[in-house]
Design an enzyme around this catalytic site. Structure first.
Site, mmCIF file in Angstrom:
data_model
loop_
_atom_site.group_PDB
_atom_site.id
_atom_site.type_symbol
_atom_site.label_atom_id
_atom_site.label_comp_id
_atom_site.label_asym_id
_atom_site.label_seq_id
_atom_site.Cartn_x
_atom_site.Cartn_y
_atom_site.Cartn_z
ATOM 1 N N HIS A 47 18.255 -0.073 55.701
ATOM 2 C CA HIS A 47 16.890 0.376 55.988
ATOM 3 C C HIS A 47 16.986 1.829 56.433
ATOM 4 O O HIS A 47 17.871 2.183 57.225
ATOM 5 C CB HIS A 47 16.257 -0.472 57.089
ATOM 6 C CG HIS A 47 14.979 0.086 57.626
ATOM 7 N ND1 HIS A 47 13.926 0.481 56.824
ATOM 8 C CD2 HIS A 47 14.563 0.320 58.909
ATOM 9 C CE1 HIS A 47 12.935 0.918 57.566
ATOM 10 N NE2 HIS A 47 13.288 0.844 58.834
ATOM 11 N N HIS A 63 14.587 5.805 57.101
ATOM 12 C CA HIS A 63 13.284 6.468 57.234
ATOM 13 C C HIS A 63 13.317 7.761 56.438
ATOM 14 O O HIS A 63 12.848 8.798 56.888
ATOM 15 C CB HIS A 63 12.984 6.743 58.711
ATOM 16 C CG HIS A 63 12.582 5.514 59.457
ATOM 17 N ND1 HIS A 63 11.385 5.372 60.088
ATOM 18 C CD2 HIS A 63 13.222 4.343 59.653
ATOM 19 C CE1 HIS A 63 11.295 4.177 60.650
ATOM 20 N NE2 HIS A 63 12.415 3.547 60.392
ATOM 21 N N TYR A 114 28.096 2.571 30.096
ATOM 22 C CA TYR A 114 28.032 3.870 30.764
ATOM 23 C C TYR A 114 29.314 4.138 31.568
ATOM 24 O O TYR A 114 29.940 3.225 32.101
ATOM 25 C CB TYR A 114 26.835 3.889 31.720
ATOM 26 C CG TYR A 114 26.737 5.160 32.527
ATOM 27 C CD1 TYR A 114 27.278 5.247 33.823
ATOM 28 C CD2 TYR A 114 26.147 6.306 31.982
ATOM 29 C CE1 TYR A 114 27.221 6.419 34.543
ATOM 30 C CE2 TYR A 114 26.077 7.486 32.712
ATOM 31 C CZ TYR A 114 26.621 7.538 33.982
ATOM 32 O OH TYR A 114 26.565 8.704 34.703
ATOM 33 N N HIS A 159 5.660 1.748 56.623
ATOM 34 C CA HIS A 159 6.897 1.827 57.427
ATOM 35 C C HIS A 159 7.967 2.647 56.717
ATOM 36 O O HIS A 159 8.203 3.798 57.047
ATOM 37 C CB HIS A 159 7.373 0.405 57.712
ATOM 38 C CG HIS A 159 8.545 0.317 58.636
ATOM 39 N ND1 HIS A 159 8.834 -0.794 59.383
ATOM 40 C CD2 HIS A 159 9.521 1.212 58.944
ATOM 41 C CE1 HIS A 159 9.921 -0.586 60.096
ATOM 42 N NE2 HIS A 159 10.359 0.626 59.846
ATOM 43 N N ASP A 201 17.982 4.537 35.492
ATOM 44 C CA ASP A 201 19.422 4.244 35.596
ATOM 45 C C ASP A 201 19.732 3.247 36.708
ATOM 46 O O ASP A 201 20.835 2.703 36.777
ATOM 47 C CB ASP A 201 20.200 5.543 35.878
ATOM 48 C CG ASP A 201 20.517 6.319 34.601
ATOM 49 O OD1 ASP A 201 20.807 7.517 34.703
ATOM 50 O OD2 ASP A 201 20.439 5.711 33.508
#
Ligand SMILES: O=C(CO)[C@@H](O)[C@@H](O)COP(=O)(O)O
Length: 229
Positions: free
Chosen positions: A94, A96, A226, A168, A119
């Protein structure tokens, strides 16, 4: 306990900081030992430059601390909700990061506008519904995970390993904590590129489906070729 995973999760947290997608104590990374059914996560409110492997906290999938002196991240219950629902992931992040937070605050999914996102994602980067007052009242952290899982009904979490929490910020996941951090950094870049596109032309012109599919399949499809594969 789980010393190698604690060191890997520490390094992944420090990489968030090195890549500039978090500052101060913002954000968090976790990793899971599927055999043990245990999650290692960053401690809550600890600055990255003061963090060490012994600060990491080990919790079970019911969010009980089984090892560690510190309190686990305030987002622990969102991380464990994802591990329970997405059995193929091994790491959750997580952040910000500013552009991704901008789209989360706009409560808008990030459409796939170019091959950079293609991609990594087989489509848009979804945005959850905002939490309701009842959800916040009931169980903010638990309900945050519920809203992410609702946004992924009918979606393959491995094909779109990232999401925006309305109001958020971003969550991302991957096969390992490092892979999850990679996806979190890519999410921020895709959000930045989408912001520039919208500023440049005033719209969000979607990438042609056939180009999107080509790019996604060449890296993630059954016959992916790739790189040095
Ligand atoms: O946004 C949040 C809390 O939801 C986090 O990114 C941030 O505050 C970091 O919290 P923790 O230090 O992981 O408890």
């Amino acid at each position: 306990m789980l010393k190698a995973l604690r060191e890997a999760v520490l390094e992944a947290n420090l990489e968030l900081n090195r890549r500039g997608v978090v500052i101060y104590t913002w954000g968090n990374v976790s990793g899971i030992d599927r055999e043990a059914g245990l999650v290692v996560i960053k401690p809550s409110g600890v600055s990255y430059d003061a963090m060490c492997a012994d600060d990491m906290v080990v919790v079970n999938l019911e969010n009980e601390v089984v090892w560690g002196e510190k309190k686990p991240s305030s987002d622990t219950r969102t991380h464990t909700a994802l591990y329970r629902a997405f059995p193929r992931i091994g790491g959750v992040v997580h952040t910000h990061s500013p552009h991704a937070v901008g789209w989360a605050q706009a409560r808008m999914e990030i459409p796939c506008l170019g091959t950079t996102q293609a991609d990594y994602c087989s489509g848009p980067i979804p945005c959850t519904e905002p939490l309701t007052p009842e959800q916040v009242e009931r169980d903010y952290e638990g309900e945050t995970g519920v809203n992410i899982l609702r946004a992924f009904e009918g979606r393959d979490p491995m094909a779109q390993p990232m999401v925006l929490l309305a109001g958020h910020g971003p969550f991302a996941w991957g096969k390992t904590p490092d892979d999850a951090v990679h996806n979190a950094v890519v999410l921020e870049k895709c959000a930045e590129m989408a912001t520039i596109t919208r500023m440049a032309c005033g719209g969000l012109p979607p990438l042609e489906d056939y180009v999107l599919d080509y790019h996604y399949q060449r890296k993630h499809g059954a016959n992916a070729w790739y790189g040095q594969k």
